[in-house]
Motif scaffolding. Structure first.
Motif, mmCIF file in Angstrom:
data_model
loop_
_atom_site.group_PDB
_atom_site.id
_atom_site.type_symbol
_atom_site.label_atom_id
_atom_site.label_comp_id
_atom_site.label_asym_id
_atom_site.label_seq_id
_atom_site.Cartn_x
_atom_site.Cartn_y
_atom_site.Cartn_z
ATOM 1 N N ARG A 241 0.832 -1.192 0.000
ATOM 2 C CA ARG A 241 0.000 0.000 0.000
ATOM 3 C C ARG A 241 0.874 1.252 0.000
ATOM 4 O O ARG A 241 1.660 1.459 0.917
ATOM 5 C CB ARG A 241 -0.913 0.013 1.236
ATOM 6 N N GLY A 242 0.747 2.071 -1.032
ATOM 7 C CA GLY A 242 1.451 3.343 -1.044
ATOM 8 C C GLY A 242 2.841 3.261 -1.624
ATOM 9 O O GLY A 242 3.813 3.047 -0.885
ATOM 10 N N ARG A 243 2.937 3.405 -2.907
ATOM 11 C CA ARG A 243 4.226 3.328 -3.595
ATOM 12 C C ARG A 243 5.264 4.279 -2.995
ATOM 13 O O ARG A 243 6.455 3.954 -2.902
ATOM 14 C CB ARG A 243 4.009 3.643 -5.080
ATOM 15 N N GLU A 244 4.821 5.471 -2.583
ATOM 16 C CA GLU A 244 5.757 6.489 -2.095
ATOM 17 C C GLU A 244 6.504 6.048 -0.835
ATOM 18 O O GLU A 244 7.560 6.592 -0.509
ATOM 19 C CB GLU A 244 5.011 7.801 -1.823
ATOM 20 N N ARG A 245 5.970 5.052 -0.132
ATOM 21 C CA ARG A 245 6.604 4.593 1.098
ATOM 22 C C ARG A 245 7.849 3.757 0.828
ATOM 23 O O ARG A 245 8.638 3.492 1.739
ATOM 24 C CB ARG A 245 5.605 3.769 1.916
#
Length: 312
Positions: A46-50
């Motif tokens: 969940r959440g590529r930016e992480r």
């Protein structure tokens, strides 16, 4: 491996990693930096930016578990347990819907041995024999995951394990211990020993401190004797400094020890210490210590009986 294809060679083999938490994230990093790597790495969560550091290191991003399965030849699962794995296996965006060629699923969480076998049978039916399963739980904690030195307990057929071993060697030292489920049972044995060790260290810390001993000096001394262990080495400073920031979360022991007890009952093994440890970690969690590191056994023991008040 039935329906076995010739897996790609050189840099065309793709390894998917799902479950990028405290353990999965550094395991993916180990795969990316392995000097022996002959694979591409694709990740999904969940959440590529992480996960920018993994993507900057060369990982590819899959928008869903299905997209990951469509690309991967081998999928390494580091989700907490089988219920969480089921959530990414099923549904239109799940792993199963993306399986069109022979694929190997490596389950590295600590899970029920019987549950793993049942899941493997079901997945084989649902994918017409395309999706195979190996169980490969790990030991060594976050430190071992970061260093790529995990001990990896592997169960599965010889053909399936042979496919998994090169990938597993990039994150630690794997050993094939038997058929599917053998890895899980080995992890149960590991957790029994770790739980006994960390509880003993907590009790010893309280006893020593209340008796006026220098706890740091004591643990340094014990490390060179028969009481020395990897658990003592990795947790002595945390115990001495009362640093319980979570690395190995204490409440996870309940699940692991419960699975171990199920296997003990199934095999008719008299596991009195195992039952005591399960009761203790259940009580520890009930008293609010469960979300902290396993080193919190010291605080738990301290809370049970406050030291006697000295009479002036």
């Amino acid at each position: 491996m039935s329906n076995q294809r010739s897996f790609p060679v050189a840099n065309s083999l793709t390894v998917g990693v799902i479950g990028l938490g405290v353990m999965g994230r550094p395991m993916a990093a180990s795969l990316l930096r392995s000097p022996a790597a002959s694979w591409n790495v694709v990740i999904s969560d969940r959440g590529r930016e992480r996960y920018s550091e993994l993507l900057d290191s060369g990982a590819s991003w899959a928008e869903s578990p299905r997209r990951l399965a469509e690309q991967a030849d081998i999928i390494v699962d580091m989700l907490p347990d089988l219920p969480q794995l089921e959530q990414v296996l099923n549904g239109p965006d799940g792993i199963v819907s993306g399986i069109t060629t022979p694929t190997l699923l490596v389950i590295s969480s600590t899970s029920s041995a019987s549950g793993i076998r049942e899941l493997a049978d079901r997945l084989a039916t649902e994918t017409n024999g395309l999706l195979h399963v190996v169980d490969a739980p790990v030991s060594g904690g976050e430190d071992g995951a970061v260093a790529g030195t995990l001990s990896i307990m592997v169960g599965g057929s010889a053909d399936d394990v042979d496919l998994a071993l090169p990938v597993l060697r990039a994150i630690g030292t794997p050993a094939h211990l038997g058929p599917l489920g053998a890895g899980a049972i080995a992890k149960f044995c590991n957790q029994l020993i770790v739980a006994a060790n960390i509880l003993a260290l907590g009790e010893a810390a309280v006893l020593a401190e209340r008796s006026g001993l220098d706890l740091g000096a004591l643990f340094d001394l014990l490390e060179n004797g028969y009481a020395g262990s990897r658990v003592l080495d990795s947790r002595k400073r945390r115990i001495v400094d009362a640093d319980y920031r979570p690395s190995g979360v204490a409440r996870y022991m309940i699940k692991d020890l419960r699975y171990a007890l199920e296997e003990a009952d199934r095999t008719g093994t008299d596991a009195a210490q195992l039952r005591l440890l399960l009761d203790t970690f259940t009580d520890l969690t009930a008293h609010g210590f469960g979300d902290q590191d396993i080193a919190v056994t010291r605080a738990y023991v301290e809370s049970k009986n406050p030291p006697p008040v000295a009479v002036a």
